[in-house]
Design an enzyme around this catalytic site. Structure first.
Site, mmCIF file in Angstrom:
data_model
loop_
_atom_site.group_PDB
_atom_site.id
_atom_site.type_symbol
_atom_site.label_atom_id
_atom_site.label_comp_id
_atom_site.label_asym_id
_atom_site.label_seq_id
_atom_site.Cartn_x
_atom_site.Cartn_y
_atom_site.Cartn_z
ATOM 1 N N ASP A 6 6.074 -9.356 2.013
ATOM 2 C CA ASP A 6 6.478 -8.892 0.686
ATOM 3 C C ASP A 6 5.550 -9.425 -0.394
ATOM 4 O O ASP A 6 4.789 -10.376 -0.182
ATOM 5 C CB ASP A 6 7.921 -9.295 0.384
ATOM 6 C CG ASP A 6 8.117 -10.809 0.392
ATOM 7 O OD1 ASP A 6 7.589 -11.470 1.312
ATOM 8 O OD2 ASP A 6 8.794 -11.336 -0.514
ATOM 9 N N GLU A 49 9.845 -13.433 1.509
ATOM 10 C CA GLU A 49 9.530 -14.821 1.169
ATOM 11 C C GLU A 49 9.734 -15.088 -0.314
ATOM 12 O O GLU A 49 10.198 -16.154 -0.712
ATOM 13 C CB GLU A 49 8.082 -15.133 1.574
ATOM 14 C CG GLU A 49 7.687 -16.595 1.444
ATOM 15 C CD GLU A 49 7.046 -16.952 0.108
ATOM 16 O OE1 GLU A 49 6.754 -18.141 -0.115
ATOM 17 O OE2 GLU A 49 6.835 -16.043 -0.734
#
Length: 479
Positions: free
Chosen positions: A77, A144
């Protein structure tokens, strides 16, 4: 096309392909499918765990079978931030990149080099035919940036590797061996409202640098929520009534923009006070925030207002909440031990939410800051929740893999690397909780301005990092 001609071509090719796939945190379905398809196209053992992490295994190259298995790890991400005047949809569009001297940048948005360059590097190793390496597992985690969901959900027994190389550090002369833990602190309240139509004061703040709420918190940059609270606080003597606040964004980004609407009983007097405060703030930040723009005006509006008493209570709580560095580490010179980022403040039709990210490398001070925030917000009658708490990563400077990286770096580049712990949330802490015997280290290419539209990746540094990684793979110790 300029990007595809850069060296190392393998990394920039894969980074371009990755950045064509939308990958906001918590909306990684497309990039999960992309990485899964990539692994399968190479006929490598590829699967997606129940959390959404993608694991791809590749056998050792000939002659490297007796080395310890390694885990190459990066997160899929990216932080999605854009300039106010940039029209862009992170859920449907690919990042628009360009080359600017030694830097690769994006047009008005975050670049996604954090941690896309790490992902692209692992992809390049997986598809290579001429890079010696031991047996490896590529671990691509999800989410994350807004909760470390992937690392949290990683099950024991999933990984077989003995050494983890995390590729999420942003200075190419650093070897990270520790990081801060964090906890999300959120405050909520519902206020009674009354309709308002007429002239109100609007204070708007734009143009702040923002940045990473961990790594950049020590730099003293302006926080739009904190600056807005100063303009609200100065209006308390004028019977201020709040209409709305829309300020900040992601917890892990220092807020760059914010707007508040409110009424006062004497607008002329308030505007005088506000202009004085504006001059003071501009003077305070003149060497740091050169693009700051503060606009104070009277506008016609139709919104719902909360009472004078509730407005004062909210503003005082916000004013009392700690923002910025809380404590420097007494053990590691220059390291922030604990901090808080007041990341987002929203008041809309009487519904309030204040979102914070509290970080610390010491669990007790992490909770000390969180409890201080709880006290400030509960004094204002708010409900406070702690969520998403994750541990820090305890440094082990004498581990075998750290010493190997130090020796390679010194021999290769003629200077010693900086072996550091960082004030950011690396996934190593959570992964280490699942795999306590696994040795871990983090390194990466130089990336500046992460978590802001100023994010940029150094081309020369990426070349240096690629060469460094290949030498590390050659020197992974025997089983």
């Amino acid at each position: 096309m300029d990007l595809l001609n850069l060296e190392p071509k393998a990394i920039w090719k894969n980074f371009s392909a990755l950045n064509s796939v939308p990958r906001p945190s918590k909306k990684e379905e497309k990039v999960i499918a992309f990485i899964k398809s990539f692994g399968e196209s190479l006929n490598l053992d590829t699967y997606v765990d129940k959390t959404g992490n993608v694991i791809i295994r590749k056998p050792a190259t000939p002659g490297m079978e007796d080395r310890k298995m390694i885990v190459l790890q990066s997160h899929l991400d990216m932080v999605c931030q854009k300039n106010n005047d940039t029209v862009f949809d992170f859920e449907t569009q690919g990042i628009e990149m360009y080359v600017d001297g030694d830097w690769v940048r994006a047009k008005g948005t975050t670049l996604g080099a954090d941690n896309g360059l790490g992902v692209a590097t692992i992809m390049s190793i997986l598809e290579s035919n001429d890079i010696p390496h031991p047996a490896l597992e590529a671990l691509f985690t999800i989410d994350e940036e807004t909760g470390m969901t992937g690392a949290f959900g990683l099950e024991e027994g999933t990984l077989q590797g003995e050494i983890l190389l995390n590729l999420d550090t942003e200075e190419d002369d650093e070897i990270d061996i520790g990081c801060a833990g964090g906890v999300d602190v959120s405050a909520y309240h519902s206020y009674a409202t009354q309709s308002f139509t007429g002239k109100a004061i609007c204070v708007s703040i734009k143009g702040l640098k923002g940045g990473h709420s961990g790594m950049d918190i020590i730099k003293g940059r302006g926080n739009a929520n904190v600056l807005l609270s100063r303009f609200l606080f100065v209006g308390l003597s004028q019977q201020l009534q709040l209409l709305s606040i829309q300020s900040g964004g992601l917890r892990n980004a220092i807020p760059r923009e914010g707007t508040a609407y409110f009424t006062v009983n004497n607008s002329a007097e308030y505007l005088k006070l506000a202009e004085v405060l504006k001059s003071e703030i501009l003077n305070e930040y003149k060497s740091i925030e050169k693009e700051i723009n503060i606009n104070i005006s009277e506008v016609e509006t139709e919104q719902n207002a909360i009472s004078i008493e509730d407005s004062a209570s909210l503003i005082k709580s916000l004013k009392a909440a700690h923002n910025g560095v809380y404590r420097m580490s007494p053990d590691v010179e220059g390291l922030v031990e604990a901090s808080n980022n007041i990341a987002k403040v929203v008041l809309d039709n009487g519904e309030l939410k204040i979102l914070n990210l509290t970080r610390s490398s010491v669990e007790s001070t992490k909770m000390e800051v969180a409890e201080q925030l709880r006290a400030a917000f509960e004094l204002g009658g708010m409900r406070v929740k702690f969520t998403g708490s994750y541990p820090g990563w305890q440094p082990n400077p004498h581990s075998e893999i750290v010493e190997i990286l130090e020796n390679i770096y010194t021999r290769k580049f003629g200077d010693k690397p900086n072996v550091v712990a960082c004030h950011a949330g690396l996934e190593c802490g959570l992964i280490g909780a699942h795999y306590p015997k696994m040795e871990m280290v983090s390194f990466g290419p130089t990336i500046k301005g992460a978590h802001s539209p100023e994010e940029r990746a150094s081309i020369a540094s990426t070349q240096k990092f690629w060469s460094f990684l290949q030498d590390i793979l050659k020197e992974i110790p025997k089983k």
